[in-house]
Scaffold this motif. Structure first.
Motif, PDB file in Angstrom:
ATOM      1  N   TYR B 159       0.799  -1.231   0.000  1.00  0.00           N
ATOM      2  CA  TYR B 159       0.000   0.000   0.000  1.00  0.00           C
ATOM      3  C   TYR B 159       0.827   1.275   0.000  1.00  0.00           C
ATOM      4  O   TYR B 159       0.377   2.290  -0.507  1.00  0.00           O
ATOM      5  CB  TYR B 159      -0.912   0.036   1.222  1.00  0.00           C
ATOM      6  CG  TYR B 159      -2.018  -0.978   1.196  1.00  0.00           C
ATOM      7  CD1 TYR B 159      -2.904  -1.052   0.129  1.00  0.00           C
ATOM      8  CD2 TYR B 159      -2.190  -1.867   2.250  1.00  0.00           C
ATOM      9  CE1 TYR B 159      -3.932  -1.985   0.107  1.00  0.00           C
ATOM     10  CE2 TYR B 159      -3.217  -2.794   2.242  1.00  0.00           C
ATOM     11  CZ  TYR B 159      -4.082  -2.853   1.173  1.00  0.00           C
ATOM     12  OH  TYR B 159      -5.097  -3.772   1.148  1.00  0.00           O
ATOM     13  N   ASN B 191      -0.515   6.568  -0.002  1.00  0.00           N
ATOM     14  CA  ASN B 191      -1.336   6.052   1.103  1.00  0.00           C
ATOM     15  C   ASN B 191      -0.758   6.343   2.483  1.00  0.00           C
ATOM     16  O   ASN B 191      -0.922   5.542   3.408  1.00  0.00           O
ATOM     17  CB  ASN B 191      -1.530   4.528   0.940  1.00  0.00           C
ATOM     18  CG  ASN B 191      -2.417   4.184  -0.238  1.00  0.00           C
ATOM     19  OD1 ASN B 191      -3.515   4.716  -0.377  1.00  0.00           O
ATOM     20  ND2 ASN B 191      -1.943   3.312  -1.115  1.00  0.00           N
TER      21      ASN B 191
ATOM     22  N   LEU D 128      -5.010   1.843  -3.949  1.00  0.00           N
ATOM     23  CA  LEU D 128      -5.212   2.550  -2.681  1.00  0.00           C
ATOM     24  C   LEU D 128      -5.356   1.575  -1.526  1.00  0.00           C
ATOM     25  O   LEU D 128      -5.842   0.459  -1.701  1.00  0.00           O
ATOM     26  CB  LEU D 128      -6.470   3.406  -2.749  1.00  0.00           C
ATOM     27  CG  LEU D 128      -6.365   4.737  -3.464  1.00  0.00           C
ATOM     28  CD1 LEU D 128      -7.609   5.570  -3.175  1.00  0.00           C
ATOM     29  CD2 LEU D 128      -5.134   5.523  -3.028  1.00  0.00           C
ATOM     30  N   SER D 129      -4.975   2.003  -0.347  1.00  0.00           N
ATOM     31  CA  SER D 129      -5.238   1.242   0.868  1.00  0.00           C
ATOM     32  C   SER D 129      -6.639   1.567   1.369  1.00  0.00           C
ATOM     33  O   SER D 129      -7.188   2.633   1.074  1.00  0.00           O
ATOM     34  CB  SER D 129      -4.226   1.631   1.936  1.00  0.00           C
ATOM     35  OG  SER D 129      -4.451   2.956   2.369  1.00  0.00           O
ATOM     36  N   SER D 132      -6.901   4.902   3.276  1.00  0.00           N
ATOM     37  CA  SER D 132      -6.852   6.097   2.433  1.00  0.00           C
ATOM     38  C   SER D 132      -8.213   6.460   1.854  1.00  0.00           C
ATOM     39  O   SER D 132      -8.400   7.586   1.386  1.00  0.00           O
ATOM     40  CB  SER D 132      -5.880   5.895   1.267  1.00  0.00           C
ATOM     41  OG  SER D 132      -4.561   5.906   1.740  1.00  0.00           O
ATOM     42  N   THR D 155      -6.992  -5.437  -4.677  1.00  0.00           N
ATOM     43  CA  THR D 155      -5.801  -4.590  -4.761  1.00  0.00           C
ATOM     44  C   THR D 155      -4.797  -5.255  -5.705  1.00  0.00           C
ATOM     45  O   THR D 155      -4.716  -6.479  -5.765  1.00  0.00           O
ATOM     46  CB  THR D 155      -5.200  -4.427  -3.348  1.00  0.00           C
ATOM     47  OG1 THR D 155      -6.197  -3.834  -2.497  1.00  0.00           O
ATOM     48  CG2 THR D 155      -3.963  -3.527  -3.357  1.00  0.00           C
ATOM     49  N   VAL D 164      -7.860  -9.747  -2.410  1.00  0.00           N
ATOM     50  CA  VAL D 164      -8.785  -9.055  -1.508  1.00  0.00           C
ATOM     51  C   VAL D 164      -8.181  -9.065  -0.116  1.00  0.00           C
ATOM     52  O   VAL D 164      -7.921 -10.125   0.441  1.00  0.00           O
ATOM     53  CB  VAL D 164     -10.153  -9.750  -1.459  1.00  0.00           C
ATOM     54  CG1 VAL D 164     -11.053  -9.023  -0.461  1.00  0.00           C
ATOM     55  CG2 VAL D 164     -10.785  -9.767  -2.830  1.00  0.00           C
ATOM     56  N   ASP D 165      -7.987  -7.895   0.421  1.00  0.00           N
ATOM     57  CA  ASP D 165      -7.445  -7.753   1.765  1.00  0.00           C
ATOM     58  C   ASP D 165      -8.629  -7.448   2.690  1.00  0.00           C
ATOM     59  O   ASP D 165      -9.143  -6.323   2.702  1.00  0.00           O
ATOM     60  CB  ASP D 165      -6.426  -6.608   1.771  1.00  0.00           C
ATOM     61  CG  ASP D 165      -5.767  -6.428   3.117  1.00  0.00           C
ATOM     62  OD1 ASP D 165      -6.203  -7.069   4.094  1.00  0.00           O
ATOM     63  OD2 ASP D 165      -4.812  -5.633   3.195  1.00  0.00           O
ATOM     64  N   TYR D 166      -9.024  -8.434   3.485  1.00  0.00           N
ATOM     65  CA  TYR D 166     -10.234  -8.262   4.303  1.00  0.00           C
ATOM     66  C   TYR D 166     -10.040  -7.277   5.443  1.00  0.00           C
ATOM     67  O   TYR D 166     -11.025  -6.834   6.050  1.00  0.00           O
ATOM     68  CB  TYR D 166     -10.741  -9.637   4.795  1.00  0.00           C
ATOM     69  CG  TYR D 166     -11.379 -10.391   3.663  1.00  0.00           C
ATOM     70  CD1 TYR D 166     -10.624 -11.190   2.804  1.00  0.00           C
ATOM     71  CD2 TYR D 166     -12.743 -10.245   3.387  1.00  0.00           C
ATOM     72  CE1 TYR D 166     -11.203 -11.844   1.731  1.00  0.00           C
ATOM     73  CE2 TYR D 166     -13.331 -10.894   2.313  1.00  0.00           C
ATOM     74  CZ  TYR D 166     -12.558 -11.685   1.493  1.00  0.00           C
ATOM     75  OH  TYR D 166     -13.135 -12.319   0.420  1.00  0.00           O
ATOM     76  N   ARG D 167      -8.801  -6.918   5.725  1.00  0.00           N
ATOM     77  CA  ARG D 167      -8.588  -5.858   6.720  1.00  0.00           C
ATOM     78  C   ARG D 167      -9.223  -4.562   6.257  1.00  0.00           C
ATOM     79  O   ARG D 167      -9.573  -3.692   7.062  1.00  0.00           O
ATOM     80  CB  ARG D 167      -7.085  -5.639   6.929  1.00  0.00           C
ATOM     81  CG  ARG D 167      -6.350  -6.851   7.465  1.00  0.00           C
ATOM     82  CD  ARG D 167      -4.852  -6.593   7.535  1.00  0.00           C
ATOM     83  NE  ARG D 167      -4.297  -6.278   6.214  1.00  0.00           N
ATOM     84  CZ  ARG D 167      -3.020  -6.033   5.986  1.00  0.00           C
ATOM     85  NH1 ARG D 167      -2.157  -6.070   6.994  1.00  0.00           N
ATOM     86  NH2 ARG D 167      -2.586  -5.758   4.772  1.00  0.00           N
ATOM     87  N   ASN D 168      -9.370  -4.399   4.954  1.00  0.00           N
ATOM     88  CA  ASN D 168      -9.956  -3.162   4.441  1.00  0.00           C
ATOM     89  C   ASN D 168     -11.409  -2.983   4.859  1.00  0.00           C
ATOM     90  O   ASN D 168     -11.906  -1.852   4.842  1.00  0.00           O
ATOM     91  CB  ASN D 168      -9.835  -3.113   2.920  1.00  0.00           C
ATOM     92  CG  ASN D 168      -8.429  -2.751   2.484  1.00  0.00           C
ATOM     93  OD1 ASN D 168      -7.734  -2.013   3.183  1.00  0.00           O
ATOM     94  ND2 ASN D 168      -7.999  -3.268   1.340  1.00  0.00           N
ATOM     95  N   PRO D 170     -12.920  -3.557   8.016  1.00  0.00           N
ATOM     96  CA  PRO D 170     -12.955  -2.691   9.208  1.00  0.00           C
ATOM     97  C   PRO D 170     -12.239  -1.358   8.995  1.00  0.00           C
ATOM     98  O   PRO D 170     -12.676  -0.326   9.530  1.00  0.00           O
ATOM     99  CB  PRO D 170     -12.277  -3.533  10.297  1.00  0.00           C
ATOM    100  CG  PRO D 170     -11.533  -4.617   9.578  1.00  0.00           C
ATOM    101  CD  PRO D 170     -12.300  -4.861   8.304  1.00  0.00           C
ATOM    102  N   TRP D 171     -11.163  -1.359   8.230  1.00  0.00           N
ATOM    103  CA  TRP D 171     -10.431  -0.099   8.033  1.00  0.00           C
ATOM    104  C   TRP D 171     -11.308   0.939   7.316  1.00  0.00           C
ATOM    105  O   TRP D 171     -11.272   2.117   7.651  1.00  0.00           O
ATOM    106  CB  TRP D 171      -9.152  -0.355   7.220  1.00  0.00           C
ATOM    107  CG  TRP D 171      -8.002  -0.905   7.998  1.00  0.00           C
ATOM    108  CD1 TRP D 171      -7.838  -0.891   9.361  1.00  0.00           C
ATOM    109  CD2 TRP D 171      -6.832  -1.544   7.470  1.00  0.00           C
ATOM    110  NE1 TRP D 171      -6.631  -1.495   9.684  1.00  0.00           N
ATOM    111  CE2 TRP D 171      -6.000  -1.896   8.561  1.00  0.00           C
ATOM    112  CE3 TRP D 171      -6.393  -1.869   6.183  1.00  0.00           C
ATOM    113  CZ2 TRP D 171      -4.762  -2.542   8.398  1.00  0.00           C
ATOM    114  CZ3 TRP D 171      -5.167  -2.502   6.026  1.00  0.00           C
ATOM    115  CH2 TRP D 171      -4.365  -2.831   7.121  1.00  0.00           C
ATOM    116  N   ALA D 214     -16.240 -11.016   7.824  1.00  0.00           N
ATOM    117  CA  ALA D 214     -15.412  -9.882   8.228  1.00  0.00           C
ATOM    118  C   ALA D 214     -16.233  -8.635   8.508  1.00  0.00           C
ATOM    119  O   ALA D 214     -15.682  -7.594   8.846  1.00  0.00           O
ATOM    120  CB  ALA D 214     -14.371  -9.593   7.143  1.00  0.00           C
TER     121      ALA D 214
END
Lengths: 260, 260, 260, 260
Positions: B159, B191, D128-129, D132, D155, D164-168, D170-171, D214
């Motif tokens: 990122y 980012n 993008l993160s 962001s 991403t 797919v980043d599942y942290r995104n 909650p972020w 998630a």
């Protein structure tokens, strides 16, 4: 020395004749171009993707051939090791011990290599940043050996590709160690469905030239008279008779980089 | 031409004085070094991370300054555009229309730029491979304009970092278009938590030298007499008085690459 | 069994009291929730980033504590090994031998683990794709042992981050092996400037829930009564008293996934 | 509402009959399962890789069909827009304006969408993160509209894959906006040599289930009675008659996630 040095040879010791054929060609070319040369070959392939791939002819055989070639041509020689026991065994035959990328974080292997007093060349793991390699260099120095080389060979970039990040050349040089670009393995295409790593040999020149421009101290290039028939890494080795032309370009580039 | 060309200038038109100061310096240095020069500045920043960042002084002002500087110094000029309407407007002032990386897949923007008859410079999206950029070049040619340039500016690498993949230089050249390395934006650190993109300006030389060695046809470098006070991209612009020394090295490197 | 299984414990054997405190808590919670439990601790940390990090109290001590705790609580136990010699030694004490991610391609280590007849749990290298892990499973089976587990623990994503790709759960299950999600190490932030791996423990629940939903057969969670004081991996271990609430959620989720 | 919501429909308005067939099926299934439904179709494909791909039947036609279907089935409808002019035009027909991932940083497009007063759904750029994306949400709110949705769609992960980043989830929720998982486009395989994006439709269930676990607020799934014959994105659309079974599983999973 103003010129870059070259670590080159076949991926694996296939036969004495093969090592001597390659060694003779390399020795002549590098002498003409004033490139310090180290002869390289693996005597054992410990981490092939698939268990059915060729792994070598036996340790003593491979190490013996390498040592004999080094004496014959008056060249330092190098090979890669995978365990503490191999560090001690190989140190009886070679001048530089190479730590494979996958193993660059194995402290005891680094320590064992360091304790032999030989030069230790640690390849950057595909999962490590250049700046983090200073911790590998520090482990070797803490074991009493300050003859460390660090080698860039690409970073994980998705599953089936590696990318060479040239920032790693100055970043790894900050550790105080000379930095080598492993042109051959930087071009690997890992994780192929068939279990055999692929490659892009037509890009060897691009990778090598950018490395010299970015200030690399040395290059690592595997080469073979007939890559298509090689027993390992055929997808990325440079055909032996193409090496001289590439090295001529690189020497000219190096002169422009160091100026004067 | 044997030498590389240079697209350079401040990130954004801050003032007429600023553009003329930078343009005068660039024109003198590039004339001395026989580097074909294109003067670059943005007149509008349409994709800042955060809505509170500076976006420009108004379109007519910025375009007018750029055109005036081009005439004054006898240089072609370029700027980036973000919509079909901007393509037509900017084409009245500049010689090269630059398509931002984020917008390189917007067919109607590419078509509008192509129809102006100006040279179109498409920056590779951070999400695209080099070989895929041939489809961008093809769109412009299909609209009747074969004056295409492609620009490498780094690829998403996690990122908060970009990596420059130098394989993209030969890969994009296969499209038939000249390829530029955008040294400035390749060093962005996107980012960041604060909404302002970071950078690594001390690596400008490494990125530029590797690009010339890999055969880039041109370089793109943003420069400013005082980057820390610049209104945009201060984290990556080269200080104006450092440019000449870098270009001297690059010219020497280029001569070694093209041989002769 | 319809429920998922859990591999849990402290990162490293800090003391007998510490292992027994954690084991007692885990045994009680998992019994209540009908979760098959495997007690885990490392007896030696062989690949710390920095040579100055804690590596363990001695092999026999750590293995003995682990075996004693397994007998006391009636639980299978597991630890990670780093060489052929460790495979044989550890097999006298534990039920499952874990192969570290960095070492998942070392054929001789896989063979040595396989020959012990113990269950072998291979962690996916950060540089490997899920589908490629079938070659690791095949190596173990070719050595005469079909008790293989594969573990996902994140993939290199830039230098200072890992990303969990949940496609790897079904992809690795295609090998026929049960697949574990290592929640703890998936959250590592490698390559930090100080040489100590960072983390994101507040995301443990997100990673674990998505794994159960994607069909993981087991979870791996390191836990400690006081992570901030732990001797290794404190940045990612779950505080012991938070585990029960998370497991309750996961059991409910698992029931919804398997239906009926 | 305790359940997740669903944004679904064909990739592009192929014909009125096609939209009504899909709409009727979706409306019936979602009513039975108490899933709030938004009907989606694109009226114009502005960023196809290759200029020779299908881009739509004309703006008024597509928007009219979508509006008519919304009225007929009593459903909100959504489409994606690519310019300020399209924002105003489409707002006369639809309830939610979707900003494509490539355009999520174009401030004037976000502003134009915001000023219509419609709900604005911004897809996270592949570059993008998750954190962001709060800057995108902030731009819309700063323009006076707080009806923002953020959508995860994968991403950049090497050139030919997305992860797919599942942290995104909650972020991005930390921005205060509900978060949607775009299951369809997360599975794209970009940068294919032929200029047509590939896919992995057999993984639709894995991606969707992990998203619900998630904590995603909504899902985006493109569907078609015969994906192989669809005019766009056939490689990733779910066959219409497979949707109901998947949604049943997801509803059960959602109930387990929200507890109670």
């Amino acid at each position: 020395p103003k010129n870059f040095f070259l670590i080159a040879g076949p991926c694996v010791v296939e036969s004495e004749a093969n090592v001597f054929e390659i060694g003779a060609h390399l020795a002549a070319v590098c002498k003409r171009l004033s490139i310090p040369l180290v002869l390289k070959a693996s005597y054992r392939k410990a981490n092939r993707t698939s268990a059915s791939s060729f792994t070598g002819h036996g340790d003593t055989f491979g190490l013996g051939v390498l040592q004999k070639a080094g004496v014959h041509f008056g060249l330092p020689v190098t090979t890669d090791i995978h365990s503490e026991a191999e560090a001690d065994a190989a140190a009886g035959y070679v001048d530089i011990l190479q730590i494979p990328a996958f193993l660059c974080r194995q402290t005891e292997l680094l320590n064992a290599a360091a304790r032999t007093g030989k030069i230790v060349n640690v390849k950057k793991g595909q999962f490590l940043s250049g700046p983090s390699m200073k911790f590998a260099a520090d482990k070797i120095r803490a074991a009493g050996n300050d003859k460390v080389i660090l080698t860039e060979r690409g970073t994980t970039f998705g599953y089936q590709d590696l990318v060479v990040d040239y920032r790693n050349i100055p970043w790894m040089q900050e550790s105080g160690a000379p930095v080598v670009m492993d042109v051959t393995h930087s071009l690997q295409q890992p994780n192929q469905a068939g279990g055999v790593t692929g490659g892009n040999p037509q890009l060897i020149g691009t990778i090598a030239k950018a490395a010299i421009a970015a200030g690399a101290n040395g290059l690592f290039i595997e080469t073979h008279p007939d890559p298509a028939c090689a027993l390992s890494d055929g997808a990325n080795m440079l055909k032996l008779d193409l090496l001289e032309g590439l090295l001529e370009q690189l020497v000219r580039l190096r002169a422009a980089v160091v100026g004067g």
